[in-house]
Design a protein around this motif. Sequence first.
Motif, PDB file in Angstrom:
ATOM      1  N   ASP A  90       0.802  -1.214   0.000  1.00 12.27           N
ATOM      2  CA  ASP A  90       0.000   0.000   0.000  1.00 12.27           C
ATOM      3  C   ASP A  90       0.842   1.273   0.000  1.00 12.27           C
ATOM      4  N   GLY A  91       2.106   1.145  -0.386  1.00 12.09           N
ATOM      5  CA  GLY A  91       2.908   2.323  -0.662  1.00 12.09           C
ATOM      6  C   GLY A  91       3.675   2.919   0.494  1.00 12.09           C
ATOM      7  N   GLU A  92       3.792   2.213   1.610  1.00  9.05           N
ATOM      8  CA  GLU A  92       4.551   2.728   2.760  1.00  9.05           C
ATOM      9  C   GLU A  92       6.018   2.321   2.607  1.00  9.05           C
ATOM     10  N   LEU A  93       6.904   3.236   2.939  1.00  7.87           N
ATOM     11  CA  LEU A  93       8.333   2.919   2.934  1.00  7.87           C
ATOM     12  C   LEU A  93       8.709   2.306   4.274  1.00  7.87           C
ATOM     13  N   VAL A  94       9.368   1.133   4.211  1.00  3.89           N
ATOM     14  CA  VAL A  94       9.787   0.427   5.422  1.00  3.89           C
ATOM     15  C   VAL A  94      11.272   0.096   5.327  1.00  3.89           C
ATOM     16  N   VAL A  95      11.866  -0.140   6.499  1.00  6.56           N
ATOM     17  CA  VAL A  95      13.300  -0.396   6.591  1.00  6.56           C
ATOM     18  C   VAL A  95      13.527  -1.893   6.747  1.00  6.56           C
ATOM     19  N   LEU A  96      14.054  -2.507   5.686  1.00  2.28           N
ATOM     20  CA  LEU A  96      14.277  -3.956   5.655  1.00  2.28           C
ATOM     21  C   LEU A  96      15.277  -4.254   4.551  1.00  2.28           C
ATOM     22  N   HIS A  97      16.139  -5.229   4.779  1.00  5.47           N
ATOM     23  CA  HIS A  97      17.158  -5.553   3.780  1.00  5.47           C
ATOM     24  C   HIS A  97      16.639  -6.461   2.681  1.00  5.47           C
ATOM     25  N   ASP A  98      16.059  -7.599   3.050  1.00 10.75           N
ATOM     26  CA  ASP A  98      15.633  -8.586   2.058  1.00 10.75           C
ATOM     27  C   ASP A  98      14.335  -8.140   1.386  1.00 10.75           C
ATOM     28  N   ASP A  99      14.106  -8.615   0.151  1.00 12.16           N
ATOM     29  CA  ASP A  99      12.810  -8.335  -0.477  1.00 12.16           C
ATOM     30  C   ASP A  99      11.725  -9.266   0.052  1.00 12.16           C
ATOM     31  N   LEU A 113      10.136 -11.062   3.739  1.00 11.69           N
ATOM     32  CA  LEU A 113      10.055 -10.906   5.192  1.00 11.69           C
ATOM     33  C   LEU A 113      10.469 -12.167   5.938  1.00 11.69           C
ATOM     34  N   GLN A 114      10.774 -13.216   5.219  1.00 12.62           N
ATOM     35  CA  GLN A 114      10.915 -14.546   5.815  1.00 12.62           C
ATOM     36  C   GLN A 114      12.086 -14.653   6.782  1.00 12.62           C
ATOM     37  N   ARG A 115      13.248 -14.129   6.431  1.00 12.39           N
ATOM     38  CA  ARG A 115      14.455 -14.370   7.226  1.00 12.39           C
ATOM     39  C   ARG A 115      14.430 -13.643   8.565  1.00 12.39           C
ATOM     40  N   THR A 116      13.927 -12.418   8.604  1.00 13.60           N
ATOM     41  CA  THR A 116      14.101 -11.598   9.798  1.00 13.60           C
ATOM     42  C   THR A 116      12.788 -11.252  10.520  1.00 13.60           C
ATOM     43  N   THR A 117      11.707 -11.962  10.197  1.00 16.57           N
ATOM     44  CA  THR A 117      10.463 -11.793  10.956  1.00 16.57           C
ATOM     45  C   THR A 117       9.783 -13.155  11.118  1.00 16.57           C
ATOM     46  N   ASN A 118       8.692 -13.163  11.866  1.00 11.31           N
ATOM     47  CA  ASN A 118       7.897 -14.380  12.051  1.00 11.31           C
ATOM     48  C   ASN A 118       6.729 -14.453  11.079  1.00 11.31           C
ATOM     49  N   VAL A 119       6.924 -13.923   9.885  1.00 11.62           N
ATOM     50  CA  VAL A 119       5.839 -13.849   8.902  1.00 11.62           C
ATOM     51  C   VAL A 119       5.266 -15.225   8.551  1.00 11.62           C
ATOM     52  N   GLU A 124      -0.022  -4.930   8.031  1.00  9.61           N
ATOM     53  CA  GLU A 124       0.325  -6.346   8.207  1.00  9.61           C
ATOM     54  C   GLU A 124       1.768  -6.500   8.664  1.00  9.61           C
ATOM     55  N   ILE A 125       2.665  -5.741   8.077  1.00 12.14           N
ATOM     56  CA  ILE A 125       4.077  -5.832   8.452  1.00 12.14           C
ATOM     57  C   ILE A 125       4.283  -5.350   9.889  1.00 12.14           C
ATOM     58  N   ALA A 126       3.498  -4.366  10.290  1.00 12.02           N
ATOM     59  CA  ALA A 126       3.617  -3.842  11.657  1.00 12.02           C
ATOM     60  C   ALA A 126       3.252  -4.886  12.711  1.00 12.02           C
ATOM     61  N   ARG A 127       2.547  -5.922  12.333  1.00 18.06           N
ATOM     62  CA  ARG A 127       2.186  -6.989  13.273  1.00 18.06           C
ATOM     63  C   ARG A 127       3.334  -7.963  13.526  1.00 18.06           C
ATOM     64  N   LEU A 128       4.350  -7.939  12.689  1.00 18.45           N
ATOM     65  CA  LEU A 128       5.385  -8.968  12.719  1.00 18.45           C
ATOM     66  C   LEU A 128       6.443  -8.702  13.786  1.00 18.45           C
ATOM     67  N   ASP A 129       6.971  -9.795  14.328  1.00 12.86           N
ATOM     68  CA  ASP A 129       8.078  -9.746  15.282  1.00 12.86           C
ATOM     69  C   ASP A 129       9.380  -9.786  14.484  1.00 12.86           C
ATOM     70  N   GLY A 188       9.470  -8.946  19.991  1.00 14.34           N
ATOM     71  CA  GLY A 188       8.527  -7.841  19.864  1.00 14.34           C
ATOM     72  C   GLY A 188       9.049  -6.640  19.111  1.00 14.34           C
ATOM     73  N   ALA A 189      10.328  -6.636  18.748  1.00 11.74           N
ATOM     74  CA  ALA A 189      10.840  -5.556  17.905  1.00 11.74           C
ATOM     75  C   ALA A 189      10.094  -5.568  16.571  1.00 11.74           C
ATOM     76  N   ARG A 190       9.875  -4.409  15.996  1.00  9.03           N
ATOM     77  CA  ARG A 190       9.090  -4.293  14.774  1.00  9.03           C
ATOM     78  C   ARG A 190       9.938  -3.840  13.594  1.00  9.03           C
ATOM     79  N   VAL A 191       9.421  -4.104  12.414  1.00  3.34           N
ATOM     80  CA  VAL A 191      10.002  -3.534  11.199  1.00  3.34           C
ATOM     81  C   VAL A 191       9.609  -2.060  11.180  1.00  3.34           C
ATOM     82  N   PRO A 192      10.563  -1.143  11.279  1.00  8.09           N
ATOM     83  CA  PRO A 192      10.178   0.264  11.322  1.00  8.09           C
ATOM     84  C   PRO A 192       9.817   0.803   9.944  1.00  8.09           C
ATOM     85  N   THR A 193       8.910   1.763   9.939  1.00  9.50           N
ATOM     86  CA  THR A 193       8.719   2.529   8.713  1.00  9.50           C
ATOM     87  C   THR A 193       9.920   3.454   8.564  1.00  9.50           C
TER      88      THR A 193
END
Length: 290
Positions: free
Chosen positions: A75-84, A86-92, A111-116, A127-132
């Motif tokens: 939905d067009g939000e910019l987020v801070v994450l290395h991989d394209d 979410l699998q490696r660094t969250t509980n997606v 949805e991403i904001a729900r991830l650990d 409980g750390a989050r993927v920051p915008t």
Amino acid sequence: MYARVVAATLAAALGTAAVLLSPTSDARAREDGVPVVIAHRGASAYAPENTLAAIDKAAELGFSWVENDVQRTKDGELVVLHDDSLQRTTNVEDVFPGRAPWKVRDFTAAEIARLDAGSWFSPAYAGARVPTLQQYMRRVEHNHEKLLLEIKNPELYPGIEQQTLKLLGNEGWLDGRHLGRLVVQSFSADSVRAVHELKPAVTTAYLGTPTVAQLPGLARFTDLVNPSYGSLSRGYVSAVHVFHGPHGRRLKLFAWTVNDAAGTRMVAAYGVDGIITNKPDVVRAALGSD
């Protein structure tokens, strides 16, 4: 003629005993002859990468420069994450088990904001989050840090350069006080060129190890060349330093990702201007700058 000019310029560069430091940015030259140390994805050996905790840890260790990666949600939000993904660094996989391959662009910001984004690293960071990107920039500002920002996978996100610059401007990062604390980089030369054309005052960097023959073209729109340290030699670093970027300053070079003392001493001897590392304290100790 061109070859003679380059050779003469290289000889002059090699004979120069000191580098003039810009008053506005230690991203543009070595501080007191010592490479700048940049905490890669924050202090990512000690806290989960690209989280607010990682840049807080870098600040706690006494480092002003941090590096991060920016991508875009469905939905067009910019987020801070290395991989394209979410699998490696969250509980997606646990939260959204039926949505493989869990690409960032297939999930909304909510949805991403729900991830650990911390438990994979350590229970201490559960409980750390993927920051915008907005959240990230505000924490960088709060910590009085400086930012090496990578536009990740720009081919997946058309227009991300303009969107990123707009957000940076809205957060006050494109004024004179902040421009010396910001470098925008990418592995895509087209993306770096787009940033330069949209906001010529922004310091830019090209990620990779271009050939010496490619450097004149890159120097039209990039201020730094940031290669993998394993690809470097003293001669290559000297060749990069021959050229001047779009702001009239000598091209600089940040090497990545150096995490041990031997590698640190090697690239420092080559004359690199900065060292990108997951272990900034180890690099600082090896440089003798504690």
